[in-house]
Design a protein around this motif. Structure first.
Motif, PDB file in Angstrom:
ATOM      1  N   ALA A  47       0.844  -1.196   0.000  1.00 49.90           N
ATOM      2  CA  ALA A  47       0.000   0.000   0.000  1.00 49.90           C
ATOM      3  C   ALA A  47       0.875   1.240   0.000  1.00 49.90           C
ATOM      4  O   ALA A  47       2.027   1.207   0.437  1.00 49.90           O
ATOM      5  N   TYR A  48       0.283   2.336  -0.508  1.00 51.16           N
ATOM      6  CA  TYR A  48       0.982   3.622  -0.604  1.00 51.16           C
ATOM      7  C   TYR A  48       0.038   4.741  -0.198  1.00 51.16           C
ATOM      8  O   TYR A  48      -1.175   4.672  -0.451  1.00 51.16           O
ATOM      9  N   THR A  49       0.618   5.788   0.411  1.00 50.85           N
ATOM     10  CA  THR A  49      -0.137   7.012   0.634  1.00 50.85           C
ATOM     11  C   THR A  49       0.763   8.201   0.372  1.00 50.85           C
ATOM     12  O   THR A  49       1.957   8.164   0.680  1.00 50.85           O
ATOM     13  N   ILE A  91       7.134 -10.552   6.533  1.00 51.53           N
ATOM     14  CA  ILE A  91       7.678  -9.411   7.273  1.00 51.53           C
ATOM     15  C   ILE A  91       7.185  -8.155   6.563  1.00 51.53           C
ATOM     16  O   ILE A  91       7.337  -8.039   5.346  1.00 51.53           O
ATOM     17  N   TYR A  92       6.604  -7.253   7.321  1.00 48.43           N
ATOM     18  CA  TYR A  92       6.062  -6.025   6.756  1.00 48.43           C
ATOM     19  C   TYR A  92       6.997  -4.856   7.071  1.00 48.43           C
ATOM     20  O   TYR A  92       7.420  -4.681   8.224  1.00 48.43           O
ATOM     21  N   TYR A  93       7.279  -4.090   6.040  1.00 53.42           N
ATOM     22  CA  TYR A  93       8.180  -2.956   6.143  1.00 53.42           C
ATOM     23  C   TYR A  93       7.461  -1.659   5.756  1.00 53.42           C
ATOM     24  O   TYR A  93       6.697  -1.649   4.795  1.00 53.42           O
ATOM     25  N   CYS A  94       7.748  -0.589   6.467  1.00 50.11           N
ATOM     26  CA  CYS A  94       7.314   0.720   6.004  1.00 50.11           C
ATOM     27  C   CYS A  94       8.510   1.407   5.349  1.00 50.11           C
ATOM     28  O   CYS A  94       9.671   1.116   5.661  1.00 50.11           O
ATOM     29  N   ALA A  95       8.206   2.297   4.435  1.00 42.94           N
ATOM     30  CA  ALA A  95       9.250   2.988   3.686  1.00 42.94           C
ATOM     31  C   ALA A  95       8.785   4.404   3.350  1.00 42.94           C
ATOM     32  O   ALA A  95       7.585   4.651   3.221  1.00 42.94           O
ATOM     33  N   GLY A  96       9.752   5.298   3.196  1.00 44.65           N
ATOM     34  CA  GLY A  96       9.425   6.685   2.900  1.00 44.65           C
ATOM     35  C   GLY A  96      10.291   7.259   1.799  1.00 44.65           C
ATOM     36  O   GLY A  96      11.411   6.795   1.553  1.00 44.65           O
ATOM     37  N   VAL A  97       9.742   8.257   1.133  1.00 39.60           N
ATOM     38  CA  VAL A  97      10.464   8.953   0.066  1.00 39.60           C
ATOM     39  C   VAL A  97       9.863  10.336  -0.060  1.00 39.60           C
ATOM     40  O   VAL A  97       8.687  10.551   0.264  1.00 39.60           O
ATOM     41  N   ARG A  98      10.628  11.287  -0.570  1.00 39.72           N
ATOM     42  CA  ARG A  98      10.194  12.679  -0.600  1.00 39.72           C
ATOM     43  C   ARG A  98       8.909  12.843  -1.396  1.00 39.72           C
ATOM     44  O   ARG A  98       7.950  13.428  -0.925  1.00 39.72           O
ATOM     45  N   ARG A  99       8.880  12.393  -2.612  1.00 36.75           N
ATOM     46  CA  ARG A  99       7.694  12.441  -3.471  1.00 36.75           C
ATOM     47  C   ARG A  99       7.852  11.348  -4.515  1.00 36.75           C
ATOM     48  O   ARG A  99       8.960  11.082  -4.977  1.00 36.75           O
ATOM     49  N   LEU A 100       6.749  10.768  -4.928  1.00 32.89           N
ATOM     50  CA  LEU A 100       6.794   9.760  -5.967  1.00 32.89           C
ATOM     51  C   LEU A 100       5.666   9.948  -6.959  1.00 32.89           C
ATOM     52  O   LEU A 100       4.517  10.143  -6.575  1.00 32.89           O
ATOM     53  N   TYR A 101       6.042   9.910  -8.204  1.00 33.56           N
ATOM     54  CA  TYR A 101       5.061   9.964  -9.290  1.00 33.56           C
ATOM     55  C   TYR A 101       5.752   9.406 -10.518  1.00 33.56           C
ATOM     56  O   TYR A 101       6.923   9.648 -10.739  1.00 33.56           O
ATOM     57  N   PRO A 102       5.114   8.629 -11.346  1.00 30.92           N
ATOM     58  CA  PRO A 102       3.704   8.211 -11.348  1.00 30.92           C
ATOM     59  C   PRO A 102       3.465   6.966 -10.484  1.00 30.92           C
ATOM     60  O   PRO A 102       4.330   6.591  -9.691  1.00 30.92           O
ATOM     61  N   ASP A 103       2.355   6.328 -10.662  1.00 30.27           N
ATOM     62  CA  ASP A 103       1.994   5.166  -9.852  1.00 30.27           C
ATOM     63  C   ASP A 103       2.996   4.031 -10.001  1.00 30.27           C
ATOM     64  O   ASP A 103       3.228   3.280  -9.054  1.00 30.27           O
ATOM     65  N   SER A 104       3.587   3.912 -11.164  1.00 26.49           N
ATOM     66  CA  SER A 104       4.555   2.832 -11.373  1.00 26.49           C
ATOM     67  C   SER A 104       5.750   2.979 -10.444  1.00 26.49           C
ATOM     68  O   SER A 104       6.365   1.978 -10.050  1.00 26.49           O
ATOM     69  N   ASP A 105       6.107   4.191 -10.094  1.00 27.37           N
ATOM     70  CA  ASP A 105       7.181   4.425  -9.139  1.00 27.37           C
ATOM     71  C   ASP A 105       6.701   4.206  -7.711  1.00 27.37           C
ATOM     72  O   ASP A 105       7.464   3.748  -6.859  1.00 27.37           O
ATOM     73  N   ARG A 106       5.467   4.540  -7.450  1.00 26.12           N
ATOM     74  CA  ARG A 106       4.927   4.427  -6.094  1.00 26.12           C
ATOM     75  C   ARG A 106       4.879   2.981  -5.592  1.00 26.12           C
ATOM     76  O   ARG A 106       4.895   2.740  -4.400  1.00 26.12           O
ATOM     77  N   VAL A 107       4.805   2.038  -6.485  1.00 21.74           N
ATOM     78  CA  VAL A 107       4.741   0.626  -6.082  1.00 21.74           C
ATOM     79  C   VAL A 107       6.098  -0.062  -6.185  1.00 21.74           C
ATOM     80  O   VAL A 107       6.209  -1.256  -5.924  1.00 21.74           O
TER      81      VAL A 107
END
Length: 125
Positions: A47-49, A91-107
Motif C-alpha cells: 500500500a501507498y499514501t 515481514i512487513y516494512y514501512c518505507a518513505g520517500v520525498r515524493r513519488l510519481y507516477p503510480d509505477s514508481d509508487r509501487v
C-alpha cells in the motif's frame, strides 16, 4: 528513522494494525508505503499514501481488506489489516520517500529512500 510495530500471530479472518513511527522531522513531507516479504520471495508492494493521505494505492491482493493511513501530527503511519489470510504471512516494512510519481514508481520498492527494520505478521489457519 522508521520503526514498525504491531506484527503478531493472528488467525485467518482476524484483524490487526501495524504502526510505523518516524523519528525524523520530515515525515509530513514524505510519501509513505508498506511492503512485505515472505520467505523465499521478493519484497512486494502492499500500500501507498502520499504526503497528506489524499492519495492511496493498494496491491490487488489486499484491496478491500487493508487500509493505509497516516497521522502527520504524531508522525505515525498505519496499516489496518482486516480479514487476513495465510498468504498475508510476511515481514512487513514501512518505507518513505520525498515524493513519488507516477503510480509505477509508487509501487516500486527501489524508489524509496528510508526503510524500517520490519515487523513479522503470521496468519494461521
Amino acid at each position: 528513522q522508521l520503526v514498525e510495530s504491531g506484527g503478531r500471530l493472528v488467525q485467518a479472518g482476524g484483524s490487526l494494525r501495524l504502526s510505523c513511527r518516524s523519528s525524523g522531522s520530515l515525515f509530513s513531507n514524505h510519501d509513505m508505503g508498506w511492503f512485505r516479504q515472505a520467505p523465499g520471495k521478493e519484497r512486494e508492494f502492499v500500500a501507498y499514501t502520499n504526503w497528506n493521505g489524499g492519495i492511496t494505492l493498494y496491491a490487488d491482493s489486499v484491496k478491500g481488506r487493508f487500509t493505509i493511513s497516516r497521522d502527520n501530527a504524531i508522525e505515525i503511519l498505519y496499516l489496518t489489516m482486516d480479514r487476513v489470510k495465510p498468504e498475508d504471512t510476511a515481514i512487513y516494512y514501512c518505507a518513505g520517500v520525498r515524493r513519488l510519481y507516477p503510480d509505477s514508481d509508487r509501487v516500486d520498492p527501489t524508489k524509496y529512500d528510508y526503510w524500517g527494520q520490519g515487523t513479522q505478521v503470521t496468519v494461521s489457519l
